[in-house]
Design a protein around this motif. Structure first.
Motif, mmCIF file in Angstrom:
data_model
loop_
_atom_site.group_PDB
_atom_site.id
_atom_site.type_symbol
_atom_site.label_atom_id
_atom_site.label_comp_id
_atom_site.label_asym_id
_atom_site.label_seq_id
_atom_site.Cartn_x
_atom_site.Cartn_y
_atom_site.Cartn_z
ATOM 1 N N VAL A 407 0.853 -1.183 0.000
ATOM 2 C CA VAL A 407 0.000 0.000 0.000
ATOM 3 C C VAL A 407 0.893 1.238 0.000
ATOM 4 C CG1 VAL A 407 -2.078 -1.066 0.932
ATOM 5 C CG2 VAL A 407 -0.366 -0.228 2.529
ATOM 6 N N ASP A 408 0.878 1.940 -1.130
ATOM 7 C CA ASP A 408 1.638 3.183 -1.274
ATOM 8 C C ASP A 408 0.693 4.305 -0.868
ATOM 9 O OD1 ASP A 408 3.068 5.403 -2.057
ATOM 10 O OD2 ASP A 408 3.066 4.917 -4.193
ATOM 11 N N THR A 409 1.017 4.974 0.230
ATOM 12 C CA THR A 409 0.059 5.898 0.844
ATOM 13 C C THR A 409 0.498 7.342 0.662
ATOM 14 O OG1 THR A 409 1.198 5.819 2.977
ATOM 15 C CG2 THR A 409 -0.511 4.172 2.589
ATOM 16 N N TRP A 410 -0.299 8.111 -0.061
ATOM 17 C CA TRP A 410 0.004 9.542 -0.202
ATOM 18 C C TRP A 410 -0.823 10.346 0.805
ATOM 19 C CZ3 TRP A 410 -3.083 13.788 -0.941
ATOM 20 C CH2 TRP A 410 -2.391 15.002 -1.052
ATOM 21 N N TRP A 411 -0.161 11.185 1.530
ATOM 22 C CA TRP A 411 -0.833 12.136 2.420
ATOM 23 C C TRP A 411 0.196 13.134 2.902
ATOM 24 C CZ3 TRP A 411 -0.486 11.425 8.118
ATOM 25 C CH2 TRP A 411 0.341 10.370 8.498
ATOM 26 N N GLN A 412 -0.198 14.012 3.820
ATOM 27 C CA GLN A 412 0.679 15.096 4.285
ATOM 28 C C GLN A 412 0.416 15.382 5.756
ATOM 29 O OE1 GLN A 412 -1.180 18.047 1.543
ATOM 30 N NE2 GLN A 412 0.809 18.097 0.519
ATOM 31 N N THR A 413 1.360 16.072 6.385
ATOM 32 C CA THR A 413 1.149 16.523 7.762
ATOM 33 C C THR A 413 -0.217 17.210 7.862
ATOM 34 O OG1 THR A 413 3.522 16.917 7.916
ATOM 35 C CG2 THR A 413 2.144 17.921 9.625
ATOM 36 N N GLU A 414 -0.525 18.010 6.857
ATOM 37 C CA GLU A 414 -1.755 18.801 6.873
ATOM 38 C C GLU A 414 -3.011 17.954 6.748
ATOM 39 O OE1 GLU A 414 0.919 19.308 5.073
ATOM 40 O OE2 GLU A 414 1.456 21.425 4.998
ATOM 41 N N GLY A 496 0.242 21.417 -2.964
ATOM 42 C CA GLY A 496 1.666 21.684 -3.213
ATOM 43 C C GLY A 496 2.341 20.565 -3.992
ATOM 44 N N ASP A 497 1.588 19.528 -4.339
ATOM 45 C CA ASP A 497 2.141 18.414 -5.114
ATOM 46 C C ASP A 497 1.626 18.456 -6.550
ATOM 47 O OD1 ASP A 497 3.847 16.857 -3.451
ATOM 48 O OD2 ASP A 497 2.101 16.151 -2.347
ATOM 49 N N ALA A 498 2.475 17.945 -7.447
ATOM 50 C CA ALA A 498 2.028 17.717 -8.818
ATOM 51 C C ALA A 498 1.635 16.250 -8.950
ATOM 52 C CB ALA A 498 3.150 18.042 -9.793
ATOM 53 N N GLY A 511 5.595 14.808 -7.083
ATOM 54 C CA GLY A 511 6.497 15.570 -6.203
ATOM 55 C C GLY A 511 6.013 16.998 -6.034
ATOM 56 N N ARG A 512 6.765 17.767 -5.263
ATOM 57 C CA ARG A 512 6.328 19.116 -4.879
ATOM 58 C C ARG A 512 6.475 20.111 -6.026
ATOM 59 N NH1 ARG A 512 3.898 19.211 0.183
ATOM 60 N NH2 ARG A 512 4.117 21.441 -0.097
ATOM 61 N N VAL A 513 5.563 21.052 -6.047
ATOM 62 C CA VAL A 513 5.677 22.134 -7.017
ATOM 63 C C VAL A 513 6.128 23.432 -6.350
ATOM 64 C CG1 VAL A 513 3.969 21.224 -8.607
ATOM 65 C CG2 VAL A 513 3.226 22.710 -6.742
ATOM 66 N N HIS A 522 11.858 13.407 4.729
ATOM 67 C CA HIS A 522 11.741 14.563 5.624
ATOM 68 C C HIS A 522 11.471 15.800 4.790
ATOM 69 C CE1 HIS A 522 14.679 12.426 8.566
ATOM 70 N NE2 HIS A 522 13.476 11.891 8.567
ATOM 71 N N ARG A 523 10.524 16.575 5.239
ATOM 72 C CA ARG A 523 10.205 17.798 4.515
ATOM 73 C C ARG A 523 11.163 18.901 4.895
ATOM 74 N NH1 ARG A 523 3.815 18.907 4.454
ATOM 75 N NH2 ARG A 523 4.390 21.079 4.255
ATOM 76 N N LEU A 524 11.787 19.524 3.925
ATOM 77 C CA LEU A 524 12.701 20.635 4.196
ATOM 78 C C LEU A 524 12.298 21.794 3.304
ATOM 79 C CD1 LEU A 524 16.132 18.789 4.138
ATOM 80 C CD2 LEU A 524 14.983 19.727 6.142
#
Ligand code: WTA
Length: 644
Positions: A407-414, A496-498, A511-513, A522-524
């Protein structure tokens, strides 16, 4: 384009799955889309305990959402107390292994007892609902105890990853105006002590007037100075603890926690999460995505300092009454088979880890997993960054022995909870795709104007409708919340992702736009790194970009111009790397620092990161350079690469 393989779930897996077949998934998804209030209302009633029922499910004053309005509940109660009247009372809640091999197993009953005790300690220190706690600890069971004790009383916690520096800790303490800091003397990592209490002392040394108490768990036994009247040993305060501290009925919208994450400016954002909506969606995705069974031993090998640890080491598994494994140390210590050995030792059934970890294991070689049977595994998960198909295939073949769905899980802190991921008994997998959205999640891929782009076109990933575990705001900064997430595409959440959707409706995250990098999951933020660099006395200007990296996904490259002076350039490069470690944390250290005479800028003075990105990626510049102020800067930067 080469043919993308498709892996349908095995009949055996499907027959035991909670959600079976694409029809099962589609029915659930359709109901959530067409009747969201009934859908979430029924789940909230069936899956959570409420002291008082809500008056209505959902209130939307864009961009502010409220869920289960008027309802009263408590996350700690839902994760602990309600299991105590069931067969789960003596079930293992947490199986913990220290880096040196120590073991502890806490049953639900025992965990409840420890949480009640620590909650009473916090109460005795005068803390109450609405106060804030910073938790800066290693991966010990007490980190979960501290989180759940805060949740029990309504103290909003903010866990700060133990890899963050004193400087980074200080900005979080200040922004949150925390009354208490909960920490350890130190933590073990690769056999060495990370001195957490020393970092706390340094952080609180200046301008943290809100902090009244520091509570210190003894873990490493190293010598730490204790400041009288401020610092207390956990075990000393525990002497007067009470064992039946009631869970406080809290509003469904009460801020459970704030988690700081990197954004597009220099200052991290305090992502604020709720109580009822958050827990419900975390619990449901835990069941849907991990197809969780009562007898499963589940291991999320993330750090509790990131959102994955909050939702899928602590709150999700415990709300579900599962057994969650917590491992203290580095995954390749003392040898690269630590994870595989641990899976066999505890008969782990579900493993959830990051593509960076998987790629690092590929490099170590197949001989390490080959030493272990791993026959207990039945499901594998991936999180934090795009997983490249070859890493996916390796994970599937070498770790899952071809038997375990991934299971490849896409999500974010938000987002608080998993947003796009397969239900493993329902959805045929395509390596590298997060497949389909979870029920209640309405993602769309759009162009600059917000128009849907259609199949196989790249665009911005947005989410059309609020969901229960969505961030509620940025801590004390509504403006930032509105600007960051709700202004780019009116009425929709901007991720914020494409992304791209293929002809079968599968989502592919690209990935991020924005100016956010993803290094080892890790988000930087480029801005945060640049601000850190220019605080160094030698630095005039800095521009930071990511370059593709075969293990960590991306690596940080910093271009730096110096102030006038007689610098030893070689020493300075190393000093600047250490400086970033001190300002943010060692995980943020640039892989490369390039000292240059100038940075490419537009006529209005904006650094053209796109060009720098091209230099570090392809070593040539093909994009449009007509707005460059000084074209020579670019040619000399590209030439510099050729010299190396
Ligand atoms: C990226 C981590 C591709 C993405 C849970 C997102 C992913 C950012 C995936 C959030 C995935 C996370 N596939 N990309 N499965 N999961 N990302 O806030 O760019 O630390 O916006 O949350 O990580 O990172 P965060």
């Amino acid at each position: 384009m080469s043919e993308i393989p498709v892996y349908p779930p095995s009949p055996d897996f499907v027959s035991k799955a909670h959600v079976q077949g694409l029809e099962g998934y589609r029915a659930l998804y359709a109901r959530a889309k067409e009747h969201p209030e009934e859908f979430w209302g029924e789940l909230a009633e069936r899956e959570l305990f409420w002291f008082e029922k809500w008056s209505h499910v959902f209130e939307w004053n864009p961009p502010y959402a409220k869920w289960f309005v008027g309802g009263k509940t408590n996350v700690s109660y839902n994760c602990l107390d309600r299991h105590l009247t069931t067969a789960r009372k003596n079930k293992a809640a947490i199986i913990w292994e220290g880096e040196a091999g120590e073991q502890r197993t806490l049953t639900y009953q025992e965990l409840h007892r420890l949480v009640c005790r620590f909650a009473s300690v916090l109460e005795h220190r005068g803390l109450k609902a609405g106060d804030r706690a910073i938790i800066y600890m290693g991966m010990v069971p007490e980190v979960a105890v501290a989180m759940l004790a805060c949740a029990r009383l309504g103290i909003t916690h903010s866990v700060v990853f133990g890899g963050f520096s004193a400087e980074a800790l200080r900005t979080r303490v200040q922004d949150l105006e925390a009354q208490v800091v909960i920490t350890c003397d130190g933590a073990w990592r690769r056999g060495k002590e990370v001195r957490l209490k020393a970092a706390v002392d340094e952080a609180l040394g200046a301008d943290c007037p809100s902090v009244r108490d520091v509570i210190v768990l003894q873990r490493t036994g190293s010598d730490v100075p204790m400041q009288a009247g401020r610092d207390w040993w956990w075990h000393a305060l525990d002497q007067d603890a009470r064992e039946n501290t009631p869970a406080v009925p809290l509003d469904g919208e009460h801020p459970l926690y704030v988690l700081y994450t990197s954004g597009t400016t220099g200052k991290p954002k305090g992502i604020q999460h709720s109580t009822g909506g958050y827990l419900l969606q975390v619990l449901m995705t835990m069941k849907w995505v991990f197809d969780l069974k009562e007898e499963d031993t589940y291991w999320c090998a993330a750090d509790v300092g990131w959102v994955t640890g909050h939702s899928y080491i602590v709150y999700g598994p415990l709300a579900a009454g599962a057994t969650t494994v917590i491992y203290e140390g580095a995954p390749d210590f003392p040898q690269p088979d630590r994870l595989w050995r641990t899976i066999d030792k505890y008969q782990v059934n579900i493993l959830y880890t990051s593509p960076t970890a998987i790629r690092a294991f590929i490099k170590h070689g197949d001989q390490w997993p080959a030493k272990h049977s791993m026959a207990s595994l039945r499901l594998l998960g991936s999180v934090g960054e795009p997983i490249n198909p070859s890493a996916w295939e390796w994970y599937h073949r070498v770790i899952g022995k071809g038997r375990c769905p991934i299971v490849d899980t896409w999500w974010q802190t938000e987002t608080g909870a998993i947003m796009i991921a397969p239900m493993p008994g329902a959805v045929p997998l395509k390596p590298g795709s997060g497949t389909f959205p979870m029920p209640g999640v309405l993602p769309e891929i759009v162009d600059y104007e917000g128009n849907p782009v259609g199949p196989n076109r790249e665009g911005f990933l947005i989410i059309r409708r609020p969901w229960p575990s969505m961030l509620r705001t940025c801590w004390r900064d509504d403006q930032r919340y509105e600007d960051n997430y709700w202004s780019r595409m009116p009425g929709a959440y901007f991720t914020g992702d494409a992304a791209r959707m293929d002809e079968d409706g599968y989502f592919w995250i690209l990935g991020r736009v924005d100016d956010v990098m993803n290094v080892s999951g890790h988000r930087l933020s480029t801005m945060e790194l640049e601000s850190a660099l220019v605080r160094h006395p030698a630095v005039a200007e800095a521009a930071v970009v990511g370059r593709p990296h075969e293990v960590t996904g991306q690596a940080v490259v910093a271009f730096v111009t110096l102030k006038k002076g007689d610098w030893n350039r070689e020493e300075l490069v190393e000093e600047l790397r250490q400086w970033v470690a001190k300002e943010i944390g060692s995980f943020a250290k640039p892989e490369q620092i390039r000292l240059t005479d100038g940075l490419p800028k537009t006529r209005s003075g904006k650094i053209m990161r796109r060009l720098l990105r091209e230099i570090v990626t392809s070593h040539t510049v093909v994009g449009d350079v007509t707005t460059l102020e000084d074209i020579n800067v670019i040619t000399s930067l590209a030439a510099q690469h050729d010299d190396e």
